[in-house]
Design a protein around this motif. Structure first.
Motif, PDB file in Angstrom:
ATOM      1  N   SER B 344     -11.792  32.161 -15.767  1.00 22.62           N
ATOM      2  CA  SER B 344     -11.231  33.374 -16.063  1.00 22.62           C
ATOM      3  C   SER B 344     -10.026  33.521 -15.314  1.00 22.62           C
ATOM      4  N   HIS B 345      -9.030  34.233 -15.740  1.00 19.03           N
ATOM      5  CA  HIS B 345      -7.693  34.229 -15.339  1.00 19.03           C
ATOM      6  C   HIS B 345      -7.765  35.103 -14.239  1.00 19.03           C
ATOM      7  N   THR B 434     -14.861  39.778 -18.767  1.00 16.87           N
ATOM      8  CA  THR B 434     -15.919  39.266 -19.636  1.00 16.87           C
ATOM      9  C   THR B 434     -15.367  39.144 -20.968  1.00 16.87           C
ATOM     10  N   GLN B 435     -14.177  39.542 -21.192  1.00 17.07           N
ATOM     11  CA  GLN B 435     -13.310  39.583 -22.802  1.00 17.07           C
ATOM     12  C   GLN B 435     -11.979  38.632 -22.298  1.00 17.07           C
ATOM     13  N   ASP B 436     -12.163  37.685 -21.616  1.00 16.84           N
ATOM     14  CA  ASP B 436     -11.062  36.702 -21.228  1.00 16.84           C
ATOM     15  C   ASP B 436     -10.738  35.693 -22.409  1.00 16.84           C
ATOM     16  N   MET B 437      -9.796  35.231 -22.415  1.00  9.27           N
ATOM     17  CA  MET B 437      -9.326  33.863 -23.117  1.00  9.27           C
ATOM     18  C   MET B 437      -9.636  32.788 -22.214  1.00  9.27           C
ATOM     19  N   TYR B 438     -10.800  31.863 -22.082  1.00 10.93           N
ATOM     20  CA  TYR B 438     -10.781  31.159 -20.907  1.00 10.93           C
ATOM     21  C   TYR B 438     -10.276  29.769 -20.599  1.00 10.93           C
ATOM     22  N   ALA B 641     -11.511  25.458  -7.308  1.00 11.77           N
ATOM     23  CA  ALA B 641     -12.448  24.106  -6.813  1.00 11.77           C
ATOM     24  C   ALA B 641     -13.716  24.837  -5.904  1.00 11.77           C
ATOM     25  N   LEU B 642     -13.456  25.846  -5.422  1.00 12.15           N
ATOM     26  CA  LEU B 642     -14.731  26.464  -4.660  1.00 12.15           C
ATOM     27  C   LEU B 642     -15.450  27.229  -5.137  1.00 12.15           C
ATOM     28  N   PHE B 643     -14.935  27.939  -6.178  1.00 11.98           N
ATOM     29  CA  PHE B 643     -15.772  28.982  -6.521  1.00 11.98           C
ATOM     30  C   PHE B 643     -15.700  29.321  -8.399  1.00 11.98           C
ATOM     31  N   GLY B 644     -14.694  28.761  -8.741  1.00 11.26           N
ATOM     32  CA  GLY B 644     -14.316  29.114 -10.267  1.00 11.26           C
ATOM     33  C   GLY B 644     -15.402  28.517 -11.324  1.00 11.26           C
TER      34      GLY B 644
END
Lengths: 151, 725
Positions: B344-345, B434-438, B641-644
């Motif tokens: 997500s952005h 929750t409504q992103d363009m991923y 890298a750590l969380f996404g």
């Protein structure tokens, strides 16, 4: 109707008592410098001072503020510490998108007010509640140290 | 209305009027569009604060203050500042006289010289506008000089300029200010052929300047879309279907209080009220049942099963050199796959747009990376001509690609259609995530072979993932190839003789895809630089030495690697569980080498202590701004890298806010040490490449610290924890 003391002025707002201070500031008083970022006290964009302490205004309802003195980003520059922090920010171009920076500045002012010479762990402790998605942390840390030197 | 907003709307009106005059002339060649004389002096019905607007970009007031209309969106990358440097240096004005404002949405005048459309993404702004905007500035300067020459009745060639003045040295150094000259210059035709400054004469370009927005963003006065306030404006909170393609099944609105308006659309429910908190409370009091539709039973496991299966098939060839299959058969072969998740952005400013729909028209306020795209989206949604849409673009509280999409415009316009006043539609953070363009999930299937001399002989890189281009355009790919997904993989910087890159499309169910900071290279560079490390280890070589041995054909990158390694103390001893990792990359026209230094604790938690980077971005406009972008980009990438990771359960995105979609915090932020390598090559992009440098250097450093090779992101701490047997 709730009366709030904001930046030294009394404001009576026609909002329900469960309204978070954040939304009272933004939508009723028209002070939009305090930002909405998450609504659950995870990002710190909404940080203001209540009686000099950094507080997440999205979690504090106006019914619970009472007569306490609220300071927002719009007035923090009128205090010597606020002006010093803002100058330190501008001197090294801390900001990028800037959306989180009102909250960062408010947290940094609170830190230096209580801890005039913070070390890295003091900065970590005071500033880790403020997320910056642009990743300006390196410069925020430096700006706080620079401001501390001028205290 | 604040002073800022007044200025902004004046500027929009001015340019819109200018465009009406200029529109017909602007249809020709690309460069012409920069030199269109807007000639508002003839067209204006009433005076404006601006007395010179020779080419739609520059206005000079009588007091000498200069306003630039900037075609690119300011989202933190400093583009208002850097593009103003280009204009101001050639125009020859002091930077402290400059104000930057957003240009109005007019592709014909403000569209990118490359794409012919307004859009801010792909680290393109400086690459596209570096010379064109310098020419605009030089053209404006020439008009001012000509105006002075006319007044003094001398040859313009005998005049010079300095800091907003034209000076006549042959007549005792008499002077005319730009402010005085502007009304006369405005009547002249803008020269189409102008000489830009020699490098030695540049005063702003290539020199560090302070950001034009540094003060207002530090004192709360900067105006974002979120901050728009209009007379009679209402606020809306919305809930869109939690599953892509789902519909509202049933709403229980019995608890909705009388001062709130319920807006029920096919796939969106909104509550409109006098302030946002009232609207949000109203929305939360609703009981909404959704019909999730065909994706309501999709989970991440199914999406990954599809992607893995598809990734094993042969893809469309994006580039081929030599014979990769033959090369792979000859030597010690390594076959691996690297997997990256949906992301997500999460810009700090949640999505929002303020729209006022009136009969046959609409006015809107908000932050977009695609100004004309936002106008087109509103026009299409409301079924009105684009000319009937007035759009005020604002500074963006983060973009990162999210605001290249216009779904937030469409949703706001659909809600505003049902409201009798301007309405600010604000997404909660939960709605935003929750409504992103991923960012697409990717699987990189890779093979490489090593010759006995330790050189790479064969290379095959197949990228599998969904196509953003297809999602945005609605059109299928030509020959199965999405060039937007292979960027960063094609350049063969390591000079492998037998080299092939493929792409295979695999569309995820239940997830919409969008451009994310770093675009394709945030996948491809991770895969390439991970594989390079694995090959170095297999060859028994030091990772830096191994890369250097393959970089003779790419000397600019070689120099970056040498510099970064030296500055980082590469090879010097480190404590146990500490390690260094390198990433070398060419992406967005910029060469960067980055050394990460990490520490892994016994629980597998990773602390990134420091990044040391060397960058060659060709000609640089604002060196300090470039360093800021690299610092921020490295941290942005490290967060990934750590969380996404975005995951799906029952068709719904499981992450919702910063508690479960983590962003790096101050206590976790690495230090940075950045060396800029001077260059007079063409300018490269800088907004994104820092982001792509973070993850591979971190993962390579983790391998050095622990011996554990991570081939998926985000990092798996279980694999890194030190087991006591």
């Amino acid at each position: 109707m709730v009366t709030l003391l904001i930046n030294g002025q009394s404001h009576t707002v026609d909002a329900s008592e469960d309204t978070p201070l954040l939304w009272a500031l933004r939508d009723f008083v028209g002070l939009t410098g305090t930002k909405f970022g998450c609504g659950i006290a995870q990002c710190g964009a909404c940080t203001v001072h209540v009686d000099g302490k950094a507080v997440r205004s999205c979690q504090l309802t106006i019914g619970n503020v009472g007569a306490k003195s609220i300071t927002t980003i719009e007035a923090i520059g009128d205090t010597p510490m606020g002006a010093r922090i803002q100058k330190a920010w501008a001197d090294i171009d801390v900001v990028q998108c800037g959306y989180c920076q009102s909250g960062q500045v408010m947290s940094a002012v609170a830190l230096l007010s209580h801890t005039p010479n913070p070390d890295d762990s003091d900065i970590d402790a005071a500033m880790s509640g403020n997320i910056c998605r642009c990743g300006t942390y390196v410069r925020i840390r430096q700006a706080i140290k620079n401001a501390a030197k001028t205290v | 209305m604040s002073k800022y907003q007044k200025i902004q709307s004046n500027a929009s009106t001015l340019s819109r009027r200018g465009f009406l005059k200029a529109g017909s002339a602007a249809g020709g060649g690309l460069l012409l569009s920069f030199y269109v004389p807007v000639a508002f002096a003839q067209g204006a019905q009433k005076p404006t604060p601006y007395v010179l607007n020779p080419n739609a970009f520059i206005a000079i007031a009588p007091d000498g203050k200069v306003t630039f209309q900037i075609p690119q969106a300011e989202m933190g990358q400093g583009v208002y500042t850097s593009l103003s440097q280009l204009l101001a240096d050639e125009l020859d004005v002091s930077f402290d006289q400059v104000t930057a404002l957003p240009a109005p949405p007019i592709d014909a005048i403000y569209g990118s010289p490359r794409g012919h459309r307004m859009g801010t993404g792909g680290s393109q702004s400086i690459r596209s506008f570096y010379y064109p905007l310098r020419q605009v500035g030089a053209s404006g300067r020439a008009m001012l000089v000509q105006a002075a020459a006319n007044q003094w009745k001398v040859d313009s060639a005998t005049l010079r300029t300095e800091s907003g003045q034209v000076i006549d040295d042959t007549h005792g150094g008499r002077k005319l200010s730009y402010g005085e000259l502007a009304p006369h210059a405005a009547k002249l035709t803008a020269p189409q052929k102008v000489k830009i400054k020699d490098d030695k004469d540049l005063k702003l370009i290539g020199h560090p300047v302070h950001r034009l927005d540094a003060i207002e963003k530090g004192n709360g006065t900067a105006q974002y879309g979120m901050d728009v306030r209009l007379p009679g404006m209402k606020f809306a909170a919305l809930a869109a279907s939690p599953v892509v393609g789902g519909k509202v099944a049933k709403i229980d609105a019995s608890k909705l209080s009388g001062n709130l308006q319920l807006v029920q659309l096919d796939d969106i429910v909104a509550v409109v009220g006098p302030d946002f908190w009232s609207a949000l409370k109203g929305l939360r009091a609703l009981n909404i049942n959704w019909n999730g539709g065909p994706y309501a039973h999709i989970d991440s496991a199914q999406i990954w099963k599809d992607l893995r299966a598809t990734s094993e098939k042969k893809g469309a060839e994006a580039v081929a050199m030599g014979d990769a299959d033959k090369g792979l058969a000859d030597g010690t072969r390594l076959d691996v796959a690297y997997e990256l998740p949906f992301l997500s952005h999460a810009p700090m400013e949640p999505q929002n747009f303020t729209v006022h729909v009136t009969p046959g028209a609409c006015e809107m306020w908000g932050g977009s990376q695609v100004q004309t795209g936002a106008v087109a989206a509103a026009a299409k949604t409301l079924n009105i001509p684009q000319e009937k849409v007035t759009f005020h673009n604002y500074t963006l509280g983060g973009g990162f690609g999210r605001r290249l999409d216009t779904d937030m415009v469409e949703k706001a316009a659909r809600i505003a259609q049902k409201v009798d006043s301007p309405v600010k539609v604000i997404w909660t953070r939960e709605e935003d995530i929750t409504q992103d363009m991923y960012r697409p999930a990717y699987r990189n299937v890779m093979s490489a072979s090593l010759s006995p001399d330790g050189k790479i002989n064969g290379w095959m890189h197949r990228i599998a993932g969904g196509s953003i281009q297809v999602r945005m355009s609605g059109k299928p790919l030509k020959d199965g190839l999405d060039r937007g997904n292979v960027d960063g993989a094609l350049d063969n910087v390591y000079g492998v003789p037998n080299f092939r890159v493929e792409y295979i499309q695999s569309e995820p169910r239940a997830i919409n895809l969008g451009y994310w900071r770093g675009v394709a290279p945030n996948n491809t560079i991770f895969a390439i630089e991970s594989l390079m490390d694995e090959l170095a280890i297999k060859a028994g070589k030091d990772p830096v030495a191994f890369r250097l041995a393959h970089l003779d054909a790419t000397p600019r990158l070689k120099a970056c690697v040498q510099t970064a390694a030296q500055k980082a103390g590469w090879g010097s001893p480190l404590a146990a569980r500490r390690g260094r990792g390198i990433c070398a990359q060419f992406a967005f026209g910029t060469y960067i080498a980055t050394v990460a230094e990490v520490e892994v604790d016994d629980d597998g938690e990773v602390r990134v202590h420091k990044f040391t980077s060397a960058i060659d971005a060709g000609r640089v406009v604002n060196p300090d701004g470039m360093i800021a972008q690299l610092q921020g980009g490295l941290i942005f990438g490290t967060t990934a890298a750590l969380f996404g990771e975005i995951t799906v359960k029952d068709g719904r995105v499981e992450q919702s806010n910063f508690n479960n979609y983590r962003i790096i915090r101050m206590s976790e932020a690495p230090a940075t040490d950045i060396t800029v390598i001077k260059s007079t090559e063409a300018p490269g992009g800088i907004g994104e490449p820092g982001c792509t440098a973070g993850p591979p250097s971190v993962v390579n450093a983790i391998a050095a610290a622990t011996g554990v090779r991570l081939r998926t992101l985000p990092i798996n701490r279980d694999l890194l924890a030190r087991r006591t047997a």
